[in-house]
Design an enzyme around this catalytic site. Structure first.
Site, PDB file in Angstrom:
ATOM      1  N   GLY A  15       0.679  -1.488  -0.075  1.00  0.00           N
ATOM      2  CA  GLY A  15       0.162  -0.254  -0.184  1.00  0.00           C
ATOM      3  C   GLY A  15       1.110   1.176  -0.426  1.00  0.00           C
ATOM      4  N   ALA A  26      15.684  10.795  -1.067  1.00  0.00           N
ATOM      5  CA  ALA A  26      16.340  11.214  -0.435  1.00  0.00           C
ATOM      6  C   ALA A  26      17.156   9.872  -1.044  1.00  0.00           C
ATOM      7  CB  ALA A  26      16.278  10.913   0.843  1.00  0.00           C
ATOM      8  N   ARG A  76       1.602  -5.818  -5.468  1.00  0.00           N
ATOM      9  CA  ARG A  76       1.536  -5.996  -4.768  1.00  0.00           C
ATOM     10  C   ARG A  76       1.523  -7.852  -5.129  1.00  0.00           C
ATOM     11  NH1 ARG A  76      -3.027  -4.322  -1.128  1.00  0.00           N
ATOM     12  NH2 ARG A  76      -1.738  -3.119   0.658  1.00  0.00           N
ATOM     13  N   ASP A 107       5.306  -4.799   6.008  1.00  0.00           N
ATOM     14  CA  ASP A 107       6.160  -6.424   6.480  1.00  0.00           C
ATOM     15  C   ASP A 107       5.742  -7.080   5.175  1.00  0.00           C
ATOM     16  OD1 ASP A 107       2.684  -6.285   5.949  1.00  0.00           O
ATOM     17  OD2 ASP A 107       2.831  -7.143   7.962  1.00  0.00           O
ATOM     18  N   THR A 130       4.469   2.462   6.135  1.00  0.00           N
ATOM     19  CA  THR A 130       2.880   2.828   5.480  1.00  0.00           C
ATOM     20  C   THR A 130       2.014   3.728   6.052  1.00  0.00           C
ATOM     21  OG1 THR A 130       0.733   0.647   6.699  1.00  0.00           O
ATOM     22  CG2 THR A 130       4.247   0.754   7.297  1.00  0.00           C
ATOM     23  N   ASP A 132      -0.263   2.414   8.391  1.00  0.00           N
ATOM     24  CA  ASP A 132      -0.276   1.779   9.306  1.00  0.00           C
ATOM     25  C   ASP A 132       0.262   1.503  10.919  1.00  0.00           C
ATOM     26  OD1 ASP A 132      -2.353   0.863   8.190  1.00  0.00           O
ATOM     27  OD2 ASP A 132      -1.048  -0.938   7.602  1.00  0.00           O
ATOM     28  N   ASP A 134       2.657  -0.207  11.649  1.00  0.00           N
ATOM     29  CA  ASP A 134       2.332  -2.293  12.340  1.00  0.00           C
ATOM     30  C   ASP A 134       4.320  -1.856  12.160  1.00  0.00           C
ATOM     31  OD1 ASP A 134       2.510  -2.026   9.545  1.00  0.00           O
ATOM     32  OD2 ASP A 134       0.751  -3.234   9.783  1.00  0.00           O
ATOM     33  N   ARG A 176      -5.435  -2.018   8.845  1.00  0.00           N
ATOM     34  CA  ARG A 176      -5.076  -3.936   9.056  1.00  0.00           C
ATOM     35  C   ARG A 176      -5.706  -3.929  10.629  1.00  0.00           C
ATOM     36  NH1 ARG A 176      -0.282  -6.272   6.099  1.00  0.00           N
ATOM     37  NH2 ARG A 176       0.553  -4.955   7.467  1.00  0.00           N
ATOM     38  N   SER A 220     -24.547  14.595  21.153  1.00  0.00           N
ATOM     39  CA  SER A 220     -23.798  13.709  20.054  1.00  0.00           C
ATOM     40  C   SER A 220     -22.308  13.210  20.336  1.00  0.00           C
ATOM     41  CB  SER A 220     -23.535  14.603  18.569  1.00  0.00           C
ATOM     42  OG  SER A 220     -22.457  15.611  19.045  1.00  0.00           O
ATOM     43  N   ARG A 252     -25.057   6.935  12.198  1.00  0.00           N
ATOM     44  CA  ARG A 252     -24.812   7.147  10.827  1.00  0.00           C
ATOM     45  C   ARG A 252     -23.432   6.193  11.148  1.00  0.00           C
ATOM     46  NH1 ARG A 252     -28.621   7.639  10.349  1.00  0.00           N
ATOM     47  NH2 ARG A 252     -29.680   9.510   8.887  1.00  0.00           N
ATOM     48  N   ARG A 261      -4.907   7.287   2.649  1.00  0.00           N
ATOM     49  CA  ARG A 261      -3.377   7.166   1.936  1.00  0.00           C
ATOM     50  C   ARG A 261      -2.809   8.066   1.078  1.00  0.00           C
ATOM     51  NH1 ARG A 261      -3.500   0.863   0.729  1.00  0.00           N
ATOM     52  NH2 ARG A 261      -2.906   1.348  -1.505  1.00  0.00           N
TER      53      ARG A 261
HETATM   54  O1  F6P Z   1      -1.558  -1.544   4.471  1.00  0.00           O
HETATM   55  C1  F6P Z   1      -2.197   0.311   4.229  1.00  0.00           C
HETATM   56  C2  F6P Z   1      -3.363  -0.304   4.157  1.00  0.00           C
HETATM   57  O2  F6P Z   1      -4.168   0.948   3.384  1.00  0.00           O
HETATM   58  C3  F6P Z   1      -4.582  -0.736   5.524  1.00  0.00           C
HETATM   59  O3  F6P Z   1      -4.335   0.385   6.015  1.00  0.00           O
HETATM   60  C4  F6P Z   1      -5.125  -1.363   4.209  1.00  0.00           C
HETATM   61  O4  F6P Z   1      -6.137  -2.394   5.071  1.00  0.00           O
HETATM   62  C5  F6P Z   1      -4.843  -2.050   2.888  1.00  0.00           C
HETATM   63  O5  F6P Z   1      -3.923  -1.529   2.870  1.00  0.00           O
HETATM   64  C6  F6P Z   1      -6.097  -1.339   2.102  1.00  0.00           C
HETATM   65  O6  F6P Z   1      -5.783  -2.433   0.809  1.00  0.00           O
HETATM   66  P1  F6P Z   1      -5.982  -2.431  -0.710  1.00  0.00           P
HETATM   67  O7  F6P Z   1      -5.267  -0.786  -0.762  1.00  0.00           O
HETATM   68  O8  F6P Z   1      -5.471  -3.196  -0.917  1.00  0.00           O
HETATM   69  O9  F6P Z   1      -7.204  -1.860  -0.361  1.00  0.00           O
END
Ligand code: F6P
Length: 328
Positions: A15, A26, A76, A107, A130, A132, A134, A176, A220, A252, A261
């Protein structure tokens, strides 16, 4: 003794994340500074297999530090997961004279790099990119800070409409399996509840807490839900459940999705990407491999790629406590 590095290949994979361009910039400029050639590889590992390469110079990366996405594109690659695909990839790299790789991604990107390094011995250094956050071995991944600011801005806007209509909003954010984006943005945006995979609040306690807020005078509310949280089956079912049990609320759901992203990287991400990009080139030149560069206590440090992927990441306990107290 390891071979002297003359030509480095750089790719972005998985992603995309804001700040990847700053990292590419850089790397390219650090290579030029050290009199090494730098080759951009398009579409991640798929581009390695297809030999989709372009020589990059300091001028090819001008005016990209402020741009979201990645000029090298990302993918990917299924084929790279096969031994045949990796063999083709290695042959393309040898043909192009590339003797070291810098892998910008998460990862999945690092796992691919580790396998490739094991099979062919090609030096690889990872840069965590990323939204995330993570990855173990860095307090922040490139793109995380920008994504947080994007999320907070979006929730601020949702709050305006939530309070005008006395509504309860469930806002799903990315991450994720990690709750970092939800926890940090939830605190920053003043959410009433934050639901993350690392902590199981349970439906009863969630209802209890929302009812308590209602009784205390809130008209709210905003609940930030990490996409990896499993309190309900998904955010829509969770919202249905709460609406059935709290008919006094008009509920909602807002799924922020891929807008998290995009966008121009924050200053923090631009500087982080610049620091990590330069360190990655230094390491390859020194003959290092199979490492990730990351930020620890605001110092650039290295971690084994394997630890970066599999290492234990615990959410900051103090932050969890802050989340518990200020969301009431
Ligand atoms: O790893 C980055 C991320 O945006 C995650 O937060 C999300 O779960 C996933 O990629 C979404 O992936 P895709 O772009 O394949 O929908």
């Amino acid at each position: 003794m390891s071979k002297k590095i003359k030509k480095i290949g750089v790719l972005t994979s998985g992603g995309d994340a804001p700040g990847m361009n700053a990292a590419i910039r850089a790397v390219v400029r650090a290579c030029s500074y050290k009199n090494i050639e730098c080759v951009g590889i398009y579409r991640g590992y798929q581009g390695v297999i297809e030999g989709d390469f372009e020589e990059l110079t300091p001028r090819s990366v001008r005016n990209i530090i402020n741009k979201g996405g990645t000029i090298l594109k990302s993918a990917r690659s299924k084929k790279f997961r096969t031994p045949e695909g990796r063999k083709e990839a290695y042959e393309q790299l040898v043909k192009a004279g590339i003797d070291g790789l810098i892998l910008i991604g998460g990862d999945g990107t690092f796992t691919g790099g580790m396998i490739f390094h094991k099979e062919y011995g090609l030096p690889c250094i990872g840069i965590p990119g990323t939204i995330d956050n993570d990855i173990a071995g860095t307090s922040s991944t490139i793109g995380y800070d920008t994504a947080l600011n994007t999320v907070v801005e979006a929730i601020d806007k949702i709050r305006d409409t939530a309070s005008s209509h006395n509504r309860l909003f469930f806002v799903e954010v990315m991450g994720r399996d990690a709750g970092d984006i939800a926890l940090y943005s939830g605190i920053g945006a003043g959410a009433e509840e934050i639901l993350i995979p690392e902590e199981d609040l349970g439906l009863d306690r969630l209802l209890e807490s929302l009812k308590r807020s209602k009784r205390s005078g809130k008209s709210s509310s905003i609940v930030v839900v990490a996409e990896g949280d499993r309190i309900g089956k998904n955010v829509f079912e969770l919202a249905d459940y709460v609406e059935k049990n709290m008919p006094e609320y008009d509920v909602r759901v807002s799924v922020l999705g891929h807008m998290q992203r995009g966008g121009s990287p924050s200053c923090f991400d631009r500087v982080l990407a610049s620091r990590l990009g330069i360190k990655a080139v230094d390491l390859l030149i020194k003959g290092e491999s199979n490492l990730m560069v990351g930020l620890q206590n605001n110092v650039v440090r290295t971690t084994d790629l394997e630890y970066a992927v599999k290492g234990n990441r615990t959410l900051n306990k103090e932050l969890l406590r802050v989340g518990d107290i200020v969301t009431m």
